[in-house]
Design a protein around this motif. Structure first.
Motif, short mmCIF file in Angstrom:
data_model
loop_
_atom_site.label_atom_id
_atom_site.label_comp_id
_atom_site.label_asym_id
_atom_site.label_seq_id
_atom_site.Cartn_x
_atom_site.Cartn_y
_atom_site.Cartn_z
N UNK A 155 65.35 48.92 -101.48
CA UNK A 155 65.52 48.04 -100.32
C UNK A 155 64.23 47.30 -100.00
N UNK A 156 63.11 47.98 -100.11
CA UNK A 156 61.82 47.35 -99.85
C UNK A 156 61.54 46.25 -100.87
N UNK A 157 61.78 46.54 -102.14
CA UNK A 157 61.57 45.54 -103.20
C UNK A 157 62.53 44.36 -103.02
N UNK A 158 63.80 44.66 -102.73
CA UNK A 158 64.79 43.60 -102.54
C UNK A 158 64.39 42.69 -101.38
N UNK A 159 64.09 43.29 -100.22
CA UNK A 159 63.80 42.47 -99.05
C UNK A 159 62.52 41.66 -99.24
N UNK B 214 61.77 34.53 -90.86
CA UNK B 214 62.49 35.40 -89.94
C UNK B 214 63.99 35.38 -90.24
N UNK B 215 64.53 34.23 -90.64
CA UNK B 215 65.95 34.17 -91.01
C UNK B 215 66.22 34.96 -92.29
N UNK B 216 65.31 34.83 -93.24
CA UNK B 216 65.45 35.59 -94.48
C UNK B 216 65.35 37.09 -94.20
N UNK B 217 64.44 37.47 -93.33
CA UNK B 217 64.28 38.88 -92.96
C UNK B 217 65.56 39.40 -92.32
N UNK B 218 66.12 38.66 -91.38
CA UNK B 218 67.36 39.08 -90.73
C UNK B 218 68.52 39.18 -91.73
N UNK B 219 68.60 38.25 -92.66
CA UNK B 219 69.66 38.28 -93.66
C UNK B 219 69.52 39.51 -94.57
N UNK B 220 68.30 39.79 -95.00
CA UNK B 220 68.11 40.97 -95.86
C UNK B 220 68.39 42.25 -95.09
N UNK B 221 68.00 42.28 -93.83
CA UNK B 221 68.28 43.47 -93.02
C UNK B 221 69.79 43.70 -92.89
N UNK C 256 73.59 50.31 -97.14
CA UNK C 256 73.06 51.65 -96.87
C UNK C 256 74.12 52.56 -96.28
N UNK C 257 74.94 52.04 -95.37
CA UNK C 257 75.98 52.89 -94.79
C UNK C 257 76.88 53.44 -95.89
N UNK C 258 77.35 52.58 -96.76
CA UNK C 258 78.25 53.02 -97.84
C UNK C 258 77.55 53.99 -98.77
N UNK C 259 76.32 53.67 -99.16
CA UNK C 259 75.60 54.54 -100.09
C UNK C 259 75.21 55.87 -99.44
#
Length: 127
Positions: free
Chosen positions: A84-88, A103-110, A117-120
């Motif tokens: 997740x860290x590498x992806x974001x 900030x938009x990119x950060x929100x989208x990755x989050x 994450x919920x599914x995994x």
């Protein structure tokens, strides 16, 4: 309780745990940065580690209430955290380089990370 109701309860608990640990991370960072000589980098690392440990513990015991193998869950959680860290970081950097506000990119990755994450967590990490 039906499976559907249990899943809804898990989603709400998962979001509450995530929001709570995000607030913990931010508050701890600010306290360490403002009140100690640690500096921003070390304050951030300490805050992330503490919040991540709390997130793991709460999701494992409160949200999903199970883990067939604690050591396996820890390893999978850490691997997912690294991914997740590498992806974001990669996505935000790429988006920023083409003019998308960071900030938009950060929100989208989050948003992406929260969803998968919920599914995994439910199907793999705490299974």
């Amino acid at each position: 309780m039906t499976q559907e109701k249990r899943t809804i309860k898990q989603v709400l608990t998962y979001l509450l745990v995530g929001g709570g640990t995000a607030v913990l991370e931010l508050a701890l960072f600010q306290i360490l940065y403002a009140l100690t000589p640690l500096g921003a980098g070390v304050s951030n690392v300490v805050a992330v580690v503490v919040a991540t440990a709390c997130n793991f513990a709460l999701n494992g015991t409160v949200t999903f209430q199970r883990s067939s193998n604690l050591a396996r869950s820890i390893v999978l959680y850490c691997l997912l955290f690294a991914f997740n860290t590498a992806f974001s970081t990669t996505a935000i950097t790429m988006a920023d380089s083409i003019g998308v506000p960071a900030i938009l990119a950060k929100l989208a990755t989050m948003a992406c990370i929260v969803c998968w994450n919920f599914v995994l967590y439910k199907k793999v990490v705490f299974a």
